[in-house]
Enzyme design. Structure first.
Site, short mmCIF file in Angstrom:
data_model
loop_
_atom_site.label_atom_id
_atom_site.label_comp_id
_atom_site.label_asym_id
_atom_site.label_seq_id
_atom_site.Cartn_x
_atom_site.Cartn_y
_atom_site.Cartn_z
N ASN A 51 -9.58 2.20 9.04
CA ASN A 51 -8.98 1.89 10.33
C ASN A 51 -9.60 2.73 11.45
O ASN A 51 -10.24 2.23 12.36
CB ASN A 51 -7.47 2.12 10.24
CG ASN A 51 -6.69 1.57 11.42
OD1 ASN A 51 -5.53 1.21 11.30
ND2 ASN A 51 -7.28 1.44 12.60
N LYS B 67 0.88 -1.16 0.00
CA LYS B 67 0.00 0.00 0.00
C LYS B 67 0.92 1.22 0.00
O LYS B 67 1.55 1.53 1.02
CB LYS B 67 -0.91 0.00 1.23
CG LYS B 67 -1.78 1.24 1.32
CD LYS B 67 -2.56 1.30 2.63
CE LYS B 67 -3.09 2.69 2.83
NZ LYS B 67 -3.81 2.85 4.11
#
Lengths: 260, 65
Positions: free
Chosen positions: A207, A97
């Site tokens: 998240n 990522k």
């Protein structure tokens, strides 16, 4: 629910979850399990003398999930490339990522450095998942380089604002119909995730929205349901929006019809 | 000679290998290493010799979003 493709791998859950910011390791583990995610994001930092890092990594390994390492915090191409190389060795995955921050205030990705780093990493055999802004031309350029997955933001990291520009996100979906698209960052509510899936996005990565909730485990359940709802909604093809009301209950046989 | 590991100065023998320096530091796997900003694969740590002023980054898994 149907799966989606991530660089040739079939991924069942359309919710990718982060491993940071939870109130405790046990709540992190419970939240990750409750999310039903197949992929959890991790990172690398300087090794500390304490045991905490070892314990964390063991907990993640115990989940049995695939890990997606990130280059969070990198501000230059050199930093991001080096960190990606280090991630590949530690986590034994070509997935990365790719985060390259261009502005410290809103943590906005640097599109120019992102393109440069993406090219280097793709050439080195990485499977790059670039965290980018919701700019169509940037996404096209990343796709031109060979990215099979693109991760435009919904809003700046950790803001919980949801999809600030649905038009931009819809346009990226329409113009890159065969690419895997994941909304990454800025989501705060399960309805935001549902909206992303309703736009045709393949998945969401989040998240803070779970870890920062009053009850992360319950919120994790909520996001799991939301992405499923959004995906089913997209597959079902919503009715066209209209400006004029039309009754859903039949008017034929209505008693007292216009008696007055 | 002086080197830097994770931002902290350390004094090590001349011509020390990277793997020896890591062992002296107490590095625990899993980790990856960079010297002066360049990644050094695990397979190269034995043969990589350090020089005065080299800066080592020793990284391990942590939480990430």
């Amino acid at each position: 629910m149907d799966s989606f493709t991530l660089y040739g791998e079939q991924i069942r859950s359309r919710l990718l979850i982060g491993s940071a910011l939870y109130p405790s390791p046990s709540i992190m583990t419970e939240s990750i399990v409750a999310s039903g995610a197949d992929i959890v994001t991790v990172s690398l930092r300087r090794q500390q003398s304490a045991q905490a890092g070892d314990d964390f990594w063991q907990l993640i390994k115990n989940t049995g999930l695939k890990v997606l390492p990130n280059t969070a915090g990198c501000h230059s191409v050199k930093e991001a490339v080096t960190l990606a190389q280090m991630c590949r060795e530690v986590f034994a995955t070509d997935w990365i990522k790719l985060e390259l921050i261009g502005d410290e205030y809103n943590l906005q990705p640097d599109p120019f450095a992102l393109l440069e780093a993406t090219k280097i990493l793709l050439d080195e055999g990485f499977k790059v998942l670039p965290y980018c802004t919701d700019d169509l031309v940037l996404c096209q350029r990343l796709a031109d380089l060979g990215c099979e997955v693109l991760m435009p933001w919904g809003a700046p990291i950790g803001t919980g604002k949801g999809l600030l520009n649905p038009y931009n996100l819809r346009m990226i979906r329409e113009r890159l119909p065969s690419h895997t698209l994941i909304v990454d960052a800025g989501l705060g509510l399960p309805s935001h995730a549902c909206q992303a899936l309703e736009l045709g996005y393949d998945a969401v990565l989040l998240n803070s929205a779970i870890a920062g909730a009053g009850c992360p485990v319950t919120m994790s359940h909520a996001f799991r349901s939301a992405v499923e709802a959004g995906r089913y909604s997209y597959l079902a093809k919503a009715m066209p929006e209209k400006d004029v009301a039309s009754p859903s209950t039949p008017t034929m046989g209505m008693p007292f019809w216009h008696q007055n | 000679m002086k080197i830097v590991i994770n931002g902290q100065s350390a004094v090590v023998a001349e011509q020390i290998s990277l793997s020896e320096a890591l062992a002296n530091y107490g590095a625990r796997p899993p980790f990856a290493v960079a010297v002066n900003g360049d990644f050094v694969p695990r397979s190269q740590c034995e043969i990589k010799t350090l020089n005065e002023g080299d800066s080592i980054e020793l990284l391990s898994p942590i939480q990430g979003g």
